[in-house]
Design an enzyme around this catalytic site. Structure first.
Site, mmCIF file in Angstrom:
data_model
loop_
_atom_site.group_PDB
_atom_site.id
_atom_site.type_symbol
_atom_site.label_atom_id
_atom_site.label_comp_id
_atom_site.label_asym_id
_atom_site.label_seq_id
_atom_site.Cartn_x
_atom_site.Cartn_y
_atom_site.Cartn_z
ATOM 1 N N ARG A 139 0.867 -1.187 0.000
ATOM 2 C CA ARG A 139 0.000 0.000 0.000
ATOM 3 C C ARG A 139 0.894 1.224 0.000
ATOM 4 N NH1 ARG A 139 -5.035 2.018 3.654
ATOM 5 N NH2 ARG A 139 -6.021 0.604 2.187
ATOM 6 N N HIS A 166 -7.490 0.792 -6.232
ATOM 7 C CA HIS A 166 -7.682 0.063 -4.965
ATOM 8 C C HIS A 166 -8.469 -1.223 -5.282
ATOM 9 C CE1 HIS A 166 -7.810 -0.728 -0.838
ATOM 10 N NE2 HIS A 166 -8.672 0.169 -0.402
ATOM 11 N N GLN A 169 -10.446 -3.516 -2.750
ATOM 12 C CA GLN A 169 -11.674 -2.880 -2.255
ATOM 13 C C GLN A 169 -12.853 -3.178 -3.188
ATOM 14 O OE1 GLN A 169 -12.170 -0.756 0.650
ATOM 15 N NE2 GLN A 169 -14.287 -1.139 0.060
ATOM 16 N N ASP A 262 -16.597 8.486 -1.239
ATOM 17 C CA ASP A 262 -15.296 8.302 -0.576
ATOM 18 C C ASP A 262 -14.920 9.658 0.029
ATOM 19 O OD1 ASP A 262 -12.730 7.462 0.147
ATOM 20 O OD2 ASP A 262 -11.919 7.529 -1.907
ATOM 21 N N CYS A 303 -16.031 3.033 0.996
ATOM 22 C CA CYS A 303 -14.902 2.145 1.298
ATOM 23 C C CYS A 303 -14.451 2.280 2.754
ATOM 24 C CB CYS A 303 -13.743 2.438 0.354
ATOM 25 S SG CYS A 303 -13.296 4.181 0.283
ATOM 26 N N ARG A 348 -13.948 -7.313 3.016
ATOM 27 C CA ARG A 348 -12.520 -7.109 2.696
ATOM 28 C C ARG A 348 -11.738 -8.364 3.079
ATOM 29 N NH1 ARG A 348 -10.303 -2.302 2.364
ATOM 30 N NH2 ARG A 348 -8.875 -3.453 1.055
HETATM 31 N N1 NVA Z 1 -9.369 7.578 -1.572
HETATM 32 C C1 NVA Z 1 -9.045 7.089 -0.253
HETATM 33 C C2 NVA Z 1 -9.412 5.653 -0.117
HETATM 34 C C3 NVA Z 1 -9.223 5.078 1.266
HETATM 35 C C4 NVA Z 1 -9.579 3.635 1.357
HETATM 36 C C5 NVA Z 1 -7.572 7.307 -0.004
HETATM 37 O O1 NVA Z 1 -6.759 7.038 -0.906
HETATM 38 O O2 NVA Z 1 -7.211 7.778 1.073
HETATM 39 N N1 CP Z 2 -11.082 0.893 2.813
HETATM 40 C C1 CP Z 2 -9.809 0.773 3.203
HETATM 41 O O1 CP Z 2 -8.899 0.494 2.425
HETATM 42 O O2 CP Z 2 -9.633 0.965 4.530
HETATM 43 P P1 CP Z 2 -8.229 1.123 5.265
HETATM 44 O O3 CP Z 2 -7.618 2.395 4.787
HETATM 45 O O4 CP Z 2 -8.582 1.157 6.739
HETATM 46 O O5 CP Z 2 -7.382 -0.053 4.925
#
Ligand code: NVA
Ligand code: CP
Length: 360
Positions: A139, A166, A169, A262, A303, A348
């Site tokens: 990540r 992602h 997700q 989101d 998400c 998830r």
């Molecule tokens: N768009 C958000 C998604 C989090 C799961 C981010 O990248 O922070």
């Molecule tokens: N939705 C998601 O990816 O959550 P986290 O950022 O908590 O992993």
């Protein structure tokens, strides 16, 4: 022997060799999905619609095994590295629990304490980790990083979120939609907000591949990029789905099966963008009025994490600076019966487990 243990033993019989019940079903489905074995899971664009459906089918079986407490340590003795250059609750926990359930040992590398990027290049890191681990989750920031890890490590690499995509997700989202609606093809999903980032991009790809009707509802500057949009329009043509952009929220949500949103500012973006985002995206907040306009069939998805109340540090500071009690969704919608966000969060685990189970 107590009934629980007896049940476990019965179901766990000779795994892989004359296995019975749901385990047998699992081995059958893994066999069908063998085109994914040894491959990375970097973005949905890399998978055929059939492969995505197979992953969803395997997730469902794994969920059943988990609910029935049937052991499924099919990757016993393997080790996986979990690299998180950004924070996480769901993705990290899902990978750790899924790894343990599959009999594997996960090693978590946090955003600060490894050499990655600062003292060691991605290509070198990949070659080191590939010697020690059977699979690597990443990540972080650019999609090119996870692609490079995959190119150099020699083991499957799983995208746990990049700026662009992602994909794990989306598997959880689609599993949840199938559970609630019975199918995916033909369902209308409206994405409200910043649609040019990881969630908007990935949902558009997923919907286009699986014959769904994707609508991005956002001001023009927040729409997905031209190249990806063109790719998705083509994919939708092949799958029988549609991809469209509608800037008026009341128009966009008509007949929607799912309204999805989101956060307005994603991880890694500077605080300085909040003011502009709030001005631009406030009309795209998911409200009861929008849910009512969509109709009683409509479900709310996110998400997570979400700024639906003042229970977070950022939520409280935005209230102080801009006077908002919530951001991308009202607390009323988030807490309503139409909200399926926690089913989505649970899924998830099952979908990430499916990705590891299949690719290793
Ligand atoms: N768009 C958000 C998604 C989090 C799961 C981010 O990248 O922070
Ligand atoms: N939705 C998601 O990816 O959550 P986290 O950022 O908590 O992993």
């Amino acid at each position: 022997m107590n009934a629980d243990l007896q049940k476990k033993q019965d179901h766990g019989c000779a795994a892989g060799n004359g296995a019975c019940g749901p385990l047998k079903e699992l081995f059958g489905s893994l066999e069908k999905a063998k085109t994914l074995k040894g491959k990375s899971f970097l973005k949905l664009l890399d998978l055929s619609p059939e492969e995505i459906k197979q992953l969803l089918e395997i997730s469902e079986i794994l969920k059943k095994l988990k609910k029935e407490h049937i052991p499924h340590k099919i990757h016993e003795g393997k080790n996986v590295a979990l690299i998180f250059e950004k924070t996480s609750t769901r993705t990290r926990c899902a990978f750790e629990v899924a790894a343990a359930d599959l009999g594997m040992h996960p090693v978590y590398l946090d955003p600060k304490s490894s050499q990655i990027g600062k003292k060691e290049s991605i290509a070198d890191t990949a070659r080191v980790l590939g010697r020690m681990f059977d699979g690597i989750e990443y990540r972080g920031f650019g999609q090119e990083i996870v692609e490079e890890l995959s190119a150099y490590s020699g083991v499957p690499v799983w995208n746990g979120l990049t700026n662009e995509f992602h994909p794990t997700q989306i598997l959880a989202d689609f599993m949840t939609i199938e559970e609630h609606f019975g199918s995916l093809a033909g369902k209308k999903l409206v994405y409200m907000g910043d649609a040019r980032y990881n969630m908007g991009n990935s949902l558009m790809v997923g919907c286009a591949k699986l014959g769904m009707n994707f609508v991005a509802c956002a001001p023009a500057k927040y729409l997905p990029g031209k190249e990806l949009t063109e790719q998705c329009l083509k994919l939708a043509e092949e799958s029988g789905g549609t991809v469209s952009f509608i800037s008026d929220p009341l128009e966009a949500v008509k007949g929607a099966d799912v309204i999805y949103t989101d956060v307005w500012v994603s991880m890694g973006e500077p605080d300085s963008v909040w003011e502009e985002r709030i001005t631009d995206l406030l009309p795209y907040r998911v409200t009861k009025e929008l849910m009512d306009k969509a109709g009683p069939q409509c479900r709310f998805m996110h998400c997570l994490p979400s700024f639906h109340d003042l229970g977070t540090e950022i939520g409280a500071s935005i209230k102080e600076k801009f006077g908002l009690d919530c951001m991308e969704v009202t607390d009323e919608v988030f807490e309503s019966g139409a909200s399926i966000v926690f089913d989505e969060a649970e899924n998830r685990l099952h979908t990430i487990k499916a990705v590891m189970a299949v690719t290793l």
